[in-house]
Design a protein around this motif. Structure first.
Motif, PDB file in Angstrom:
ATOM      1  N   GLN A 180       0.792  -1.230   0.000  1.00 48.35           N
ATOM      2  CA  GLN A 180       0.000   0.000   0.000  1.00 48.35           C
ATOM      3  C   GLN A 180       0.821   1.275   0.000  1.00 48.35           C
ATOM      4  O   GLN A 180       0.398   2.277  -0.559  1.00 48.35           O
ATOM      5  CB  GLN A 180      -0.996   0.006   1.166  1.00 48.35           C
ATOM      6  N   MET A 181       2.019   1.280   0.569  1.00 49.75           N
ATOM      7  CA  MET A 181       2.763   2.536   0.651  1.00 49.75           C
ATOM      8  C   MET A 181       4.170   2.494   0.077  1.00 49.75           C
ATOM      9  O   MET A 181       4.797   3.537  -0.065  1.00 49.75           O
ATOM     10  CB  MET A 181       2.839   3.020   2.102  1.00 49.75           C
ATOM     11  N   ALA A 215      -8.610  -9.774  -3.564  1.00 45.41           N
ATOM     12  CA  ALA A 215      -9.028  -9.369  -2.215  1.00 45.41           C
ATOM     13  C   ALA A 215      -8.213  -8.168  -1.731  1.00 45.41           C
ATOM     14  O   ALA A 215      -8.751  -7.224  -1.151  1.00 45.41           O
ATOM     15  CB  ALA A 215      -8.886 -10.546  -1.245  1.00 45.41           C
ATOM     16  N   GLY A 236      -9.629  -4.527  -1.247  1.00 49.09           N
ATOM     17  CA  GLY A 236      -9.459  -3.940   0.083  1.00 49.09           C
ATOM     18  C   GLY A 236      -8.922  -2.516  -0.019  1.00 49.09           C
ATOM     19  O   GLY A 236      -9.442  -1.592   0.611  1.00 49.09           O
ATOM     20  N   LEU A 237      -7.890  -2.336  -0.844  1.00 51.62           N
ATOM     21  CA  LEU A 237      -7.340  -0.988  -1.041  1.00 51.62           C
ATOM     22  C   LEU A 237      -8.377  -0.075  -1.689  1.00 51.62           C
ATOM     23  O   LEU A 237      -8.387   1.137  -1.472  1.00 51.62           O
ATOM     24  CB  LEU A 237      -6.080  -1.055  -1.908  1.00 51.62           C
ATOM     25  N   ARG A 272     -10.465   1.752   0.658  1.00 52.47           N
ATOM     26  CA  ARG A 272      -9.762   2.877   1.285  1.00 52.47           C
ATOM     27  C   ARG A 272      -9.419   3.956   0.263  1.00 52.47           C
ATOM     28  O   ARG A 272      -8.813   4.959   0.626  1.00 52.47           O
ATOM     29  CB  ARG A 272      -8.467   2.412   1.966  1.00 52.47           C
ATOM     30  N   ILE A 278      -4.209   6.255   7.815  1.00 53.90           N
ATOM     31  CA  ILE A 278      -4.406   5.720   6.456  1.00 53.90           C
ATOM     32  C   ILE A 278      -3.746   4.346   6.340  1.00 53.90           C
ATOM     33  O   ILE A 278      -4.339   3.384   5.859  1.00 53.90           O
ATOM     34  CB  ILE A 278      -3.817   6.691   5.410  1.00 53.90           C
ATOM     35  N   ARG A 279      -2.498   4.281   6.806  1.00 50.10           N
ATOM     36  CA  ARG A 279      -1.773   3.008   6.755  1.00 50.10           C
ATOM     37  C   ARG A 279      -2.514   1.910   7.516  1.00 50.10           C
ATOM     38  O   ARG A 279      -2.695   0.795   7.013  1.00 50.10           O
ATOM     39  CB  ARG A 279      -0.374   3.191   7.364  1.00 50.10           C
ATOM     40  N   ALA A 299      -5.701   1.669   8.250  1.00 52.04           N
ATOM     41  CA  ALA A 299      -6.933   1.267   7.566  1.00 52.04           C
ATOM     42  C   ALA A 299      -6.603   0.413   6.346  1.00 52.04           C
ATOM     43  O   ALA A 299      -7.280  -0.585   6.067  1.00 52.04           O
ATOM     44  CB  ALA A 299      -7.734   2.497   7.160  1.00 52.04           C
ATOM     45  N   ASN A 300      -5.536   0.773   5.610  1.00 53.01           N
ATOM     46  CA  ASN A 300      -5.120  -0.037   4.461  1.00 53.01           C
ATOM     47  C   ASN A 300      -4.726  -1.441   4.910  1.00 53.01           C
ATOM     48  O   ASN A 300      -5.107  -2.438   4.294  1.00 53.01           O
ATOM     49  CB  ASN A 300      -3.914   0.604   3.762  1.00 53.01           C
ATOM     50  N   LEU A 301      -3.937  -1.502   5.983  1.00 53.00           N
ATOM     51  CA  LEU A 301      -3.460  -2.813   6.453  1.00 53.00           C
ATOM     52  C   LEU A 301      -4.623  -3.677   6.913  1.00 53.00           C
ATOM     53  O   LEU A 301      -4.664  -4.878   6.646  1.00 53.00           O
ATOM     54  CB  LEU A 301      -2.440  -2.640   7.584  1.00 53.00           C
ATOM     55  N   ALA A 310      -7.653  -3.528   5.803  1.00 54.08           N
ATOM     56  CA  ALA A 310      -8.362  -3.974   4.598  1.00 54.08           C
ATOM     57  C   ALA A 310      -7.610  -5.117   3.912  1.00 54.08           C
ATOM     58  O   ALA A 310      -8.213  -6.103   3.478  1.00 54.08           O
ATOM     59  CB  ALA A 310      -8.553  -2.808   3.637  1.00 54.08           C
ATOM     60  N   ILE A 311      -6.284  -5.003   3.825  1.00 57.63           N
ATOM     61  CA  ILE A 311      -5.478  -6.057   3.187  1.00 57.63           C
ATOM     62  C   ILE A 311      -5.542  -7.343   4.009  1.00 57.63           C
ATOM     63  O   ILE A 311      -5.760  -8.434   3.485  1.00 57.63           O
ATOM     64  CB  ILE A 311      -4.016  -5.598   3.040  1.00 57.63           C
ATOM     65  N   LEU A 312      -5.354  -7.204   5.324  1.00 60.33           N
ATOM     66  CA  LEU A 312      -5.352  -8.387   6.186  1.00 60.33           C
ATOM     67  C   LEU A 312      -6.707  -9.078   6.168  1.00 60.33           C
ATOM     68  O   LEU A 312      -6.804 -10.297   6.104  1.00 60.33           O
ATOM     69  CB  LEU A 312      -4.972  -7.982   7.620  1.00 60.33           C
ATOM     70  N   GLY A 319      -8.835  -8.861   3.770  1.00 62.91           N
ATOM     71  CA  GLY A 319      -8.962  -9.440   2.430  1.00 62.91           C
ATOM     72  C   GLY A 319      -8.318 -10.816   2.379  1.00 62.91           C
ATOM     73  O   GLY A 319      -8.908 -11.789   1.893  1.00 62.91           O
ATOM     74  N   LEU A 320      -7.100 -10.928   2.932  1.00 61.72           N
ATOM     75  CA  LEU A 320      -6.415 -12.225   2.976  1.00 61.72           C
ATOM     76  C   LEU A 320      -7.186 -13.208   3.851  1.00 61.72           C
ATOM     77  O   LEU A 320      -7.157 -14.413   3.635  1.00 61.72           O
ATOM     78  CB  LEU A 320      -4.990 -12.055   3.505  1.00 61.72           C
ATOM     79  N   THR A 366     -10.459 -13.482   4.041  1.00 62.09           N
ATOM     80  CA  THR A 366     -11.529 -14.114   3.260  1.00 62.09           C
ATOM     81  C   THR A 366     -10.969 -15.256   2.421  1.00 62.09           C
ATOM     82  O   THR A 366     -11.692 -16.167   2.064  1.00 62.09           O
ATOM     83  CB  THR A 366     -12.231 -13.124   2.304  1.00 62.09           C
ATOM     84  N   LEU A 373     -12.176  -1.537  10.798  1.00 61.50           N
ATOM     85  CA  LEU A 373     -11.993  -0.255  10.106  1.00 61.50           C
ATOM     86  C   LEU A 373     -12.488  -0.306   8.665  1.00 61.50           C
ATOM     87  O   LEU A 373     -13.032   0.671   8.163  1.00 61.50           O
ATOM     88  CB  LEU A 373     -10.511   0.111  10.080  1.00 61.50           C
ATOM     89  N   ASP A 374     -12.282  -1.414   7.997  1.00 60.13           N
ATOM     90  CA  ASP A 374     -12.661  -1.452   6.576  1.00 60.13           C
ATOM     91  C   ASP A 374     -14.157  -1.731   6.393  1.00 60.13           C
ATOM     92  O   ASP A 374     -14.612  -1.879   5.274  1.00 60.13           O
ATOM     93  CB  ASP A 374     -11.813  -2.466   5.796  1.00 60.13           C
TER      94      ASP A 374
END
Lengths: 497, 497
Positions: free
Chosen positions: A225-226, A299, A303-304, A307, B292-293, B295-297, B299-301, B303-304, B306, B347-348
């Motif tokens: 993401q970053m 996914a 997810g990103l 956001r 931001i970081r 919330a992104n993490l 969402a990614i976590l 996502g994984l 699921t 958060l997501d």
């Protein structure tokens, strides 16, 4: 007429390009004389059809036409974009570019998927050097948006702008390099890690699974993401990057790396790595791993998207660009339910059986409600003004199932609009098959107080206009029902009485 | 009694450890004599409270108690885990370990967050060398699961097992190194990329934003889920890693890297990098970037999660481990609605206003339905036998809002169970506030034919038992309603009549 891409070389990279262009509505002519090319590309296309369209929340264009060609000239003649993805042999590439330039349009872009060569290497002796650029994608090409673009000085501004536009059209993020270097940017970074990882295995510090874990449970999640610098900026605290460099700069001199040398890929080291990789991943076939990877990437990307960040932000921009159908109520016929959605079922919306999970139906219906609201004037400006509609109540009927990649459409009938309330009825279709319906009671609210309040005049007018037209429509089957009961015959009258 | 952690040093890393232990139910004593420590840790804790609990789909234990201490001995005495996160100065760390070992329990684990030192460096002159291990986490510590564990030979098997168990308990993925090297594993890889990236900036090939884009639109997405070797295994095709090494091995010798030297961090280069970073990220404050970081993490976590893969698989294992309440129907009182959910709002799951989005209510209710079904015997074995319940119909009422991090509970009343059908009514609470209700009609199906079929005898018995008990409960307010209408007084009779 659909634009046309010529794909020269149908391996993992060429096949991925073919899938991306096709699913974005381009016709694709594929040149590969290998016996296996057709099977391989069709296999990739199958994976791509399941994974790629669901990245966006609008339907992609109709898939383009794919044809296979044994003659290079036949494939590239008249193409808008020609993409070369042949083995990394400079003599081979140069020879093919000469044959391409002999027949292709001068306006066409010729992109090379090369991981390492510079455009000046590629274009040596070419008829029109400015036409040949590096366009280096990342596997799987149909999911990862990055394409490194390296153009020689002869490529003019107009062509660079065309390249930027074309890449955006097919959902890519073009990264234009300021000057050419071997291996561009990403492969330099990858190569550095690759060397260090080979040393760690070679020295017996860690095996391949442990190194992968060190990445995917840790900094890999950050990088998705970053990237590197923005991550370190946070680590520096409020003083940002200057502070970080002051604090961690000295570590560069510490013995943290063995990168001053290249590990020798002896037979023994190859065997060690290959056996460790078997132990780590051998229970999955490569085909399984591809599907797993694609579902993971979908996914992560989606997810990103929630956001609106990085690769997810790019996808949201694509949604806005590709949204089909009339953009305003004025341009719409009100003689039937309004079209409020067209999309594919994303991979991460499905369960282990491949069927769409329960709450994702409501997500798609919720998007349809948002679209309906935008049509009646509840847009970003209206929200910024402190007003919106909330959903107070929902009734969903599941009438069929939908699988990953299925194209769904949604239409919406306005059942009632009075004062602060609006009642809508969505139907979700896969082709002519009714998959689900959702009835919602929407309440207009003041976003500050979070309480019901009357909508603005323009919104009221739009609602009244639709309500008047939709009053002539038959009441949809299933409207007004409670769970486990057919709707009462007199339901409508009672509701209004 | 809650376990207790002593956190020595309250910077970004120490504060992150404190947050993770606290939110996993440990009491935390924090030692940091700096004037800013309390404010900084409380700021991190606030971020962690919003981001971390929602990673799991069950409620975490009650948050532990946090206290600040000016005396090291007071902080570490009686602690089960002592974590040192001081600046990277060997003399300082050694002195602190001596003071810790003078008062701490011999059974306690002393972990060091050092990025680079080896345990044999750390433990030189220590009273009990085997007690001190490297436990190197990754920022943000409350979200990223990886912890590199490097233990000296003196650490016995029993203590290693304890470390593994403790790390798992707080949601971490311990990676045990086979032998000690400077900078462990991850920082070696990071250092390699960091050097190469500094060269790219120093040589004017790319700026910091372009390098970050080269990562986060491309291979960063791959690494978040599979790391390096598994990714390359796929690139090798069916022949796997051996094929990949044969194909790409030679590139190691190509001039793709400048890593044979370390770029000099001159004032000029520092200024170049810092200015580029300002241009790239300066519109966000560090506090914004942190949120931001996170919330992104998340969402990614999630996502994984699921996909039940990598860091997401770890979270799913945590769900199973931490699920509270009775595991079986026999152990439950049937005199009221059954507890079928306790969780935090991830958060997501929230919109730009921080409120839970519409379809996420149904996701939480869907999880409650799954829990209810497991209680009546519809578990993995039952599903494997080819039978399940599908949701045919849903009615949701939104009565309040919920924000990220809010703790929700759900209870479930069985309204009806007859033949192939079961009708349930869920209520979602934030403390004593009713946030939403959901009424579902469930239909038992044969998973092969996807058609309705009678449930197995054991499932029927369980349903009958609950139905009998719940027949004495008052009908929940809102049951039997259609959208926009109060339930008819005679609704129940009509439904059954």
């Amino acid at each position: 007429m659909a634009k046309r891409a010529a794909i020269v070389g149908g391996g993992v990279i060429g096949g991925g390009w073919a899938a991306r262009f096709l699913l974005m509505g381009w016709d694709v002519r594929l040149y590969d004389t290998g016996p296996d090319a057709r099977r391989r590309v069709e296999h990739m296309l199958e994976n791509a059809r399941a994974a790629m369209p669901g990245l966006w929340d609008v339907a992609l264009p109709e898939e383009g036409r794919l044809s296979f060609h044994d003659e290079l000239a036949e494939a590239v003649k008249g193409a808008d974009w020609i993409q070369e993805s042949l083995p990394e042999r400079l003599d081979l590439k140069r020879e093919v570019f000469a044959r391409i330039q002999a027949v292709c349009d001068e306006s066409a872009v010729i992109g090379s998927s090369t991981s390492g060569f510079r455009p000046s290497d590629l274009a040596e002796g070419a008829a029109r050097p400015g036409q040949i650029v590096v366009a280096h994608p990342f596997n799987p090409v149909y999911l990862l948006p990055l394409v490194e673009i390296v153009a020689p000085p002869e490529t003019g501004e107009a062509r660079l702008e065309l390249i930027r536009r074309r890449m955006r059209e097919i959902g890519c993020q073009p990264l234009f390099l300021r000057r050419e270097i071997d291996a561009h940017i990403a492969d330099r970074l990858l190569e550095a890690v690759w060397r260090e990882a080979l040393w760690l295995v070679s020295d017996g510090v860690a095996d391949t699974a442990e190194i992968d874990d060190a990445i995917r449970y840790g900094f890999g999640l950050r990088w998705a993401q970053m990237g590197l610098f923005e991550t370190y900026r946070i680590a520096g605290g409020e003083a940002g990057m200057r502070q970080f460099l002051t604090q961690f700069g000295p570590a560069l001199k510490w013995p943290w790396s063995k990168l001053t040398d290249v590990p020798e890929l002896t037979d023994e080291l190859v065997e060690t790595i290959a056996s460790q990789s078997d132990a780590q991943s051998g229970r999955h076939s490569i085909a399984d791993l591809e599907r797993i990877r694609d579902a993971n990437l979908v996914a992560i990307l989606r997810g990103l998207k929630t956001r609106d960040w990085g690769a997810g932000r790019l996808l949201n921009a694509g949604d806005r660009r590709m949204a089909q159908g009339p953009k305003s109520l004025e341009a719409m016929a009100l003689t039937g339910p309004l079209p409020t959605g067209a999309r594919a079922v994303p991979l991460d919306w499905t369960d282990y059986n491949g069927h769409m999970t329960e709450h994702r139906y409501l997500q798609a219906f919720g998007d349809a409600t948002d679209r309906f609201l935008r049509l009646i004037g509840v847009d970003e400006d209206y929200l910024a003004g402190g007003q919106s509609f909330f959903t107070a109540e929902t009734h969903i009927r599941h009438l069929g199932e939908a699988r990953a990649g299925a194209r769904l459409t949604i239409d919406t009938q306005l059942l009632m609009a009075e004062g602060r309330k609006a009642q809508v009825f969505h139907r979700m279709w896969e082709d002519a098959r009714l998959v689900a319906t959702a009835e919602h009671m929407l309440v207009h609210v003041d976003l500050e107080s979070r309480r019901a309040a009357a909508p603005g005049a323009k919104v009221q007018d739009c609602l009244a206009k639709i309500a008047k037209a939709h009053a002539h429509l038959p009441r949809p089957e299933g409207a007004g029902a409670a769970v486990g009961r057919k709707p009462d015959r007199g339901a409508k009258d009672k509701a209004e009485g």
